[in-house]
Write a protein that holds these residues in place. Structure first.
Motif, PDB file in Angstrom:
ATOM      1  N   CYS A   1      40.448  -6.539  13.795  1.00 47.08           N
ATOM      2  CA  CYS A   1      39.932  -7.453  12.771  1.00 47.08           C
ATOM      3  C   CYS A   1      38.476  -7.093  12.475  1.00 47.08           C
TER       4      CYS A   1
ATOM      5  N   HIS B   1      34.457  -9.476  13.267  1.00 46.85           N
ATOM      6  CA  HIS B   1      35.096  -9.914  14.515  1.00 46.85           C
ATOM      7  C   HIS B   1      35.047  -8.813  15.570  1.00 46.85           C
TER       8      HIS B   1
ATOM      9  N   GLU C   1      37.833 -16.704   7.648  1.00 45.03           N
ATOM     10  CA  GLU C   1      39.033 -15.873   7.539  1.00 45.03           C
ATOM     11  C   GLU C   1      39.280 -15.509   6.080  1.00 45.03           C
TER      12      GLU C   1
ATOM     13  N   HIS D   1      36.531 -12.478   9.476  1.00 41.65           N
ATOM     14  CA  HIS D   1      37.871 -12.040   9.890  1.00 41.65           C
ATOM     15  C   HIS D   1      38.736 -11.719   8.678  1.00 41.65           C
TER      16      HIS D   1
HETATM   17 ZN   LIG Z   1      39.447 -11.934  13.581  1.00 44.98          ZN
END
Ligand SMILES: [Zn+2]
Length: 269
Positions: free
Chosen positions: A152, A144, A101, A33
């Motif tokens: 994303c 994602h 992330e 992400h």
């Molecule tokens: Zn994401």
């Protein structure tokens, strides 16, 4: 078998974050992400229990850090879809995966990610694949948007992540961040007057426009290290997340998503 975090983490975020059981589903996917913000602390704070967001991730990666957030033994809520017609393209998406992330280096529309961040994520992907015996390929390391309908991971190239994780060299050499990148202009609220990529000194108009943060602001309390935003509270007003700074005794609000690190600012008395 389950472990808490990769041995590569540089720190753990101690705040409780959303997570759930894996229901005996084996870990066989990694989902990548981007934060959709250039501020790692804003990103992570949206995963805290009590934020009401019901989202989270196992790791937050920056140019210099790999931060443990949700322990690997738990499912994080990072790719489960938003309901309705947004049906994930694989079964048990959160239970079977580890979510990574990455902080952005620029805002909309490019949502770039610093090559050093990409390199750190590649190292982490390699480590996770090794630990769980996951093939380090594009069938098992996913963006994602390959799981649910989303923009994303922004400007992050998952092909590059997997290539680096398999020992490839970077497609583009690591470049220093430009000192004063010209900010995106698409979402600048009318009250701000960007001029040559900087804010001009403002007037009370802005403070009036964002006068509500004092009533709805959430206390952040961060004083991050070099080069990061320094602020003591933030608030969501309309479509913008505003950060309150006290700089040389003056109160400043900036919309966090629009201004990459190094952007100069005006002051608002
Ligand atoms: Zn994401």
């Amino acid at each position: 078998m389950a472990r808490r975090f990769s041995g590569l983490i540089t720190s753990e975020n101690p705040n409780p974050m959303y997570g759930g059981g894996r229901n005996d589903v084996g870990i066989d996917r990694i989902v990548i992400h981007h934060n959709a913000t250039t501020n790692k602390n804003i990103a992570m704070s949206t995963w805290y229990t009590g934020s009401g967001n019901w989202t989270s991730a196992h790791y937050e990666v920056t140019p210099t850090e790999i931060i443990g957030c949700v322990e690997e033994s738990y499912a994080a809520y990072h790719c489960g879809g938003t309901g309705g017609s947004d049906v994930p393209k694989m079964s048990n998406p959160n239970e079977r995966s580890i979510g990574i992330e990455n902080v952005n280096s620029t805002g909309a529309p490019s949502w770039s990610v610093d090559p050093r961040t990409v390199a750190n994520t590649a190292k982490l992907v390699r480590d996770i694949c090794n630990y769980y015996g996951i093939p380090c390929d594009r069938r098992h390391v996913l963006a994602h948007n390959e799981v649910t309908a989303t923009a994303c991971p922004g400007g992050l190239d998952v092909d590059e992540v997997v290539r680096l994780a398999n020992g490839g060299s970077a497609a583009t050499p690591v470049q220093p961040v430009a000192p004063n990148p010209k900010p995106a202009t698409s979402n600048i609220p009318s009250g701000f007057k960007p001029e040559n990529g900087t804010f001009v000194n403002g007037d009370t108009e802005i403070m009036n426009r964002v006068g509500t943060p004092s009533t709805s602001a959430q206390q952040g309390g961060y004083l991050p290290p070099n080069g990061e935003w320094v602020y003591d509270s933030w608030a969501k007003v309309g479509n913008y997340t505003w950060i309150h700074h006290v700089y040389n005794g003056q109160h400043i609000y900036l919309p966090v998503r629009e201004w990459p690190r190094g952007t100069a600012w005006g002051t608002f008395k």
